[in-house]
Design a protein around this motif. Structure first.
Motif, PDB file in Angstrom:
ATOM      1  N   THR A  91      -8.030   0.683  -6.253  1.00  0.00           N
ATOM      2  CA  THR A  91      -8.120   1.065  -4.755  1.00  0.00           C
ATOM      3  C   THR A  91      -7.989  -0.164  -4.229  1.00  0.00           C
ATOM      4  N   ARG A  92      -8.574  -1.239  -4.326  1.00  0.00           N
ATOM      5  CA  ARG A  92      -8.279  -2.459  -3.570  1.00  0.00           C
ATOM      6  C   ARG A  92      -6.662  -2.732  -3.608  1.00  0.00           C
ATOM      7  N   LEU A  93      -6.239  -2.848  -4.607  1.00  0.00           N
ATOM      8  CA  LEU A  93      -4.807  -3.077  -4.902  1.00  0.00           C
ATOM      9  C   LEU A  93      -3.810  -2.178  -3.713  1.00  0.00           C
ATOM     10  N   GLU A  94      -4.279  -0.737  -4.160  1.00  0.00           N
ATOM     11  CA  GLU A  94      -3.520   0.272  -3.164  1.00  0.00           C
ATOM     12  C   GLU A  94      -3.663  -0.236  -1.509  1.00  0.00           C
ATOM     13  N   GLN A  95      -4.630  -0.630  -1.395  1.00  0.00           N
ATOM     14  CA  GLN A  95      -4.991  -1.064  -0.137  1.00  0.00           C
ATOM     15  C   GLN A  95      -4.393  -2.130   0.440  1.00  0.00           C
ATOM     16  N   GLY A  96      -3.838  -2.590  -0.318  1.00  0.00           N
ATOM     17  CA  GLY A  96      -2.778  -3.888  -0.072  1.00  0.00           C
ATOM     18  C   GLY A  96      -3.396  -5.053  -0.233  1.00  0.00           C
ATOM     19  N   ASN A  97      -4.450  -5.309  -0.985  1.00  0.00           N
ATOM     20  CA  ASN A  97      -5.181  -6.553  -1.325  1.00  0.00           C
ATOM     21  C   ASN A  97      -4.725  -6.839  -2.901  1.00  0.00           C
ATOM     22  N   GLY A  98      -3.474  -7.490  -3.174  1.00  0.00           N
ATOM     23  CA  GLY A  98      -3.053  -7.989  -4.418  1.00  0.00           C
ATOM     24  C   GLY A  98      -2.921  -9.341  -4.472  1.00  0.00           C
ATOM     25  N   GLN A  99      -3.771 -10.212  -3.810  1.00  0.00           N
ATOM     26  CA  GLN A  99      -3.682 -11.432  -3.849  1.00  0.00           C
ATOM     27  C   GLN A  99      -4.177 -12.101  -5.067  1.00  0.00           C
ATOM     28  N   LEU A 133       7.503   2.768 -13.312  1.00  0.00           N
ATOM     29  CA  LEU A 133       8.487   2.243 -12.575  1.00  0.00           C
ATOM     30  C   LEU A 133       9.835   1.734 -13.406  1.00  0.00           C
ATOM     31  N   THR A 134      10.924   1.795 -12.370  1.00  0.00           N
ATOM     32  CA  THR A 134      12.194   1.285 -13.127  1.00  0.00           C
ATOM     33  C   THR A 134      12.044  -0.143 -13.032  1.00  0.00           C
ATOM     34  N   SER A 135      12.897  -0.985 -13.471  1.00  0.00           N
ATOM     35  CA  SER A 135      12.839  -2.307 -13.616  1.00  0.00           C
ATOM     36  C   SER A 135      13.001  -2.997 -12.170  1.00  0.00           C
ATOM     37  N   ALA A 136      13.719  -2.156 -11.366  1.00  0.00           N
ATOM     38  CA  ALA A 136      13.876  -2.533 -10.036  1.00  0.00           C
ATOM     39  C   ALA A 136      12.654  -2.578  -9.258  1.00  0.00           C
ATOM     40  N   GLU A 137      11.935  -1.351  -9.354  1.00  0.00           N
ATOM     41  CA  GLU A 137      10.741  -0.926  -8.923  1.00  0.00           C
ATOM     42  C   GLU A 137       9.503  -1.887  -9.222  1.00  0.00           C
ATOM     43  N   GLN A 138       9.583  -2.389 -10.572  1.00  0.00           N
ATOM     44  CA  GLN A 138       8.557  -3.322 -11.009  1.00  0.00           C
ATOM     45  C   GLN A 138       8.774  -4.756 -10.406  1.00  0.00           C
ATOM     46  N   ALA A 139       9.984  -5.062 -10.197  1.00  0.00           N
ATOM     47  CA  ALA A 139      10.113  -6.331  -9.597  1.00  0.00           C
ATOM     48  C   ALA A 139       9.838  -6.310  -8.148  1.00  0.00           C
ATOM     49  N   HIS A 140      10.040  -5.095  -7.260  1.00  0.00           N
ATOM     50  CA  HIS A 140       9.613  -4.912  -6.140  1.00  0.00           C
ATOM     51  C   HIS A 140       8.026  -4.983  -5.935  1.00  0.00           C
ATOM     52  N   LEU A 141       7.536  -4.429  -6.915  1.00  0.00           N
ATOM     53  CA  LEU A 141       6.018  -4.473  -7.019  1.00  0.00           C
ATOM     54  C   LEU A 141       5.440  -5.601  -7.121  1.00  0.00           C
ATOM     55  N   ALA A 182      11.135   5.673   4.776  1.00  0.00           N
ATOM     56  CA  ALA A 182       9.918   6.272   4.629  1.00  0.00           C
ATOM     57  C   ALA A 182       9.576   6.529   3.115  1.00  0.00           C
ATOM     58  N   ARG A 183      10.841   6.741   2.238  1.00  0.00           N
ATOM     59  CA  ARG A 183      10.711   7.136   0.912  1.00  0.00           C
ATOM     60  C   ARG A 183      10.259   5.938  -0.022  1.00  0.00           C
ATOM     61  N   HIS A 184      10.442   4.765   0.331  1.00  0.00           N
ATOM     62  CA  HIS A 184      10.094   3.359  -0.363  1.00  0.00           C
ATOM     63  C   HIS A 184      10.808   3.415  -1.517  1.00  0.00           C
ATOM     64  N   ASP A 185      12.102   4.012  -1.651  1.00  0.00           N
ATOM     65  CA  ASP A 185      12.915   3.827  -2.865  1.00  0.00           C
ATOM     66  C   ASP A 185      13.556   2.433  -2.971  1.00  0.00           C
ATOM     67  N   VAL A 186      13.727   1.897  -4.139  1.00  0.00           N
ATOM     68  CA  VAL A 186      14.433   0.643  -4.259  1.00  0.00           C
ATOM     69  C   VAL A 186      15.295   0.793  -5.375  1.00  0.00           C
ATOM     70  N   SER A 216       0.691  -1.201   0.039  1.00  0.00           N
ATOM     71  CA  SER A 216       0.010   0.206  -0.052  1.00  0.00           C
ATOM     72  C   SER A 216       0.891   1.229   0.170  1.00  0.00           C
ATOM     73  N   GLU A 217       1.648   1.273   0.851  1.00  0.00           N
ATOM     74  CA  GLU A 217       2.699   2.390   0.888  1.00  0.00           C
ATOM     75  C   GLU A 217       3.474   2.583  -0.046  1.00  0.00           C
ATOM     76  N   PHE A 218       4.151   1.526  -0.774  1.00  0.00           N
ATOM     77  CA  PHE A 218       4.936   1.804  -2.120  1.00  0.00           C
ATOM     78  C   PHE A 218       4.051   2.290  -3.161  1.00  0.00           C
ATOM     79  N   LEU A 219       2.818   1.805  -3.497  1.00  0.00           N
ATOM     80  CA  LEU A 219       1.932   2.352  -4.516  1.00  0.00           C
ATOM     81  C   LEU A 219       1.797   3.751  -4.349  1.00  0.00           C
ATOM     82  N   ARG A 220       1.480   4.119  -2.777  1.00  0.00           N
ATOM     83  CA  ARG A 220       1.304   5.547  -2.630  1.00  0.00           C
ATOM     84  C   ARG A 220       2.267   6.234  -3.017  1.00  0.00           C
TER      85      ARG A 220
END
Length: 312
Positions: free
Chosen positions: A76-84, A100-108, A237-241, A30-34
């Protein structure tokens, strides 16, 4: 000067970092997407900006959903953390919309579609193959070390000790780039661009956390650094990867002064959680001459480059 024995480079059994709870994967997602949505403006992605007041920075959820081709409710569901049940195609569309960068996409992907983990996280100690340790020893004039999970320094050669400090003087638990960078003042002096070094280390830890959210030792490390370092808390808190690849580091060495060193990172083919990091200087440069001097001084250079005062 008589050549001294090569300083002990460790194939360390790193002890646990203390009790820690697994990171909350849903909260991380959730925090990463935001955070990624907040850094984009409508004009960045080709959307009109009508100048209306925005309660939060960056794109609105509906704007992001429009770009990704999904419904607002779904995003919205995904950003609330529901990515099942999210598909790889949808994640790819969202990653593209968020630039997103390739690293950020892998992290997502790691956060939204985690692999099935064992009920109990692995407590397997990180060990370095003896042949790899011997290879480090043969790399004369080249500072090199092996880094593992959680930014732990697992093995190193004499030149790495001469440049970065004699890690054999430290307890195994403290042979960790994150702890050294944020908790040891000597390393703030060593790295000319300390702010960039600190940001990189946190980005690597974030990437590790996405792959291993159930690692209590990683969570304990993050908790310790968050308590002891305001700068770490701000960067976390910046959520950079980021993935460690290659680049340039400028150092201020206590014995030879300024060093400009290029580094390359080589992931081990049989253990993706370990990498060899090797540094070199431009041939014929003042930094190359400084490395040559450090190599010729042997153990004296290692002691001069030590980052821990005598007796600690």
């Amino acid at each position: 000067m008589e050549e001294q024995p090569v300083p002990e480079r460790q194939s360390a059994d790193v002890p646990g970092g203390g009790a820690g709870h697994a990171l909350d994967r849903r909260a991380e997602l959730s925090e990463f997407l935001r955070s990624r949505r907040a850094r984009l403006k409508p004009e960045d992605v080709g959307l009109p900006d009508f100048g209306r007041h925005r309660r939060v920075p960056g794109l609105r959820r509906e704007e992001l959903a429009q770009l990704a081709g999904v419904s607002v409710a779904y995003y919205t569901r995904l950003e609330q953390g529901n990515g099942q049940n999210v598909s790889g195609e949808v994640l790819g569309a969202i990653a593209s919309a968020l630039r997103l960068t390739s690293a950020e996409q892998a992290h997502l992907t790691h956060l939204a579609k985690p692999k099935q983990h064992r009920k109990k996280p692995s407590t397997r100690q990180q060990r370095v193959r003896g042949t790899l340790c011997r290879l480090l020893d043969t790399m004369e004039g080249v500072p090199a070390y092996v880094i593992g999970r959680r930014s732990e320094i697992l093995a190193w050669n004499r030149m790495a000790a001469a440049v970065f400090g004699d890690w054999s003087e430290l307890p195994a638990q403290e042979r960790n780039w994150a702890r050294l960078t944020f908790l040891k003042p000597e390393y703030r002096d060593l790295f000319v661009e300390w702010d960039q070094k600190a940001a990189d280390i946190v980005s690597y830890l974030r990437m590790d956390a996405g792959c291993h959210p159930d690692d209590p030792r990683l969570s304990a490390l993050v908790g310790e650094l968050s308590v002891k370092s305001e700068e770490f808390r701000r960067l976390w808190a910046r959520h950079d990867v980021k993935e460690k690849t290659h680049g340039v580091k400028r150092l201020h060495h206590p014995l030879v002064g300024e060093l400009t060193l290029c580094f390359e990172t080589f992931a081990l083919p049989d253990d993706a959680e370990q990498s060899v990091v090797a540094y070199h200087a431009e041939p014929g440069s003042a930094s190359a001459e400084a490395l040559r001097l450090l190599a010729s001084w042997g153990a004296d250079a290692t002691r001069a480059g030590r980052s821990v005062p005598e007796g600690q």
